[in-house]
Design an enzyme around this catalytic site. Sequence first.
Site, PDB file in Angstrom:
ATOM      1  CD  GLU A   1     -19.762 -16.461 -35.222  1.00  0.00           C
ATOM      2  OE1 GLU A   1     -19.619 -15.243 -35.431  1.00  0.00           O
ATOM      3  OE2 GLU A   1     -20.859 -17.048 -35.348  1.00  0.00           O
TER       4      GLU A   1
ATOM      5  CG  HIS B   1     -22.125 -13.439 -33.751  1.00  0.00           C
ATOM      6  ND1 HIS B   1     -21.356 -13.285 -34.883  1.00  0.00           N
ATOM      7  CD2 HIS B   1     -22.753 -12.250 -33.561  1.00  0.00           C
ATOM      8  CE1 HIS B   1     -21.501 -12.058 -35.359  1.00  0.00           C
ATOM      9  NE2 HIS B   1     -22.348 -11.419 -34.584  1.00  0.00           N
TER      10      HIS B   1
ATOM     11  CB  CYS C   1     -23.877 -10.965 -37.634  1.00  0.00           C
ATOM     12  SG  CYS C   1     -24.176  -9.388 -36.785  1.00  0.00           S
TER      13      CYS C   1
END
Length: 233
Positions: free
Chosen positions: A208, A206, A86
């Site tokens: 994660e 994302h 990002c």
Amino acid sequence: MKAGIVVFPGTNRERDMAIALKRVTGQEPVMLWHRETTLPKLDLVVLPGGFSHGDYLRCGAMAAHAPLMAEVKKFAASGGHVLGVCNGFQILTEAQILPGALLRNANLRFLSQDCHLRVERSGTDFTRLWAQGDVFRTPMAHGDGNFVAAQATIDRLEGEGRVAFRYASASGVVDATDRATNPNGSMNAIAGIFSENFRVCGMMPHPEDLVDPLMGGEDGKPLFAGLVEALSR
């Protein structure tokens, strides 16, 4: 695998990234303040998401000139592994570690939603646990995620197999003109790219945030587990 996470004023995804890395490595990553001037010995440097310096000027433009970024550039140039997610991807392009730019989303709105990515290049240290064509779900949260580049750059990325991920439907269909599956309008539906040596990866969504069933799934875990497998040899 020893990882470090670079933190800027306005970074807000460093803890998410730390949770993901700890889950797959078993150890806490090192937090690196942007004003530091040296890097410790690391296997992986991560630039996480957020709004570095409030996204003034352009997203990532000020962060790209932080003292520590000079060391990140040297680390990447020497063959080190770097992941930018990002805002981290935006910083990598502003620092000219990766080509292209991330502009305002096509609908001029901030997008906070799940999306699907299709794996375009398998066998890299970032994608070794996926097969080409695999599709996984991942959250996105950005206002400036529209990947653009000169047509010659796009052609080079495509020709060299440096497109890592594309926005797609859940079944893997890619249509760059379809805002339902390519919501930010990125050229060629590009969601992530590699450097020339495939050791730097930048991506907008994302992964994660999907590494644990308690977070709603583990779709993003293969990226981190693959890095551990590759960098712990």
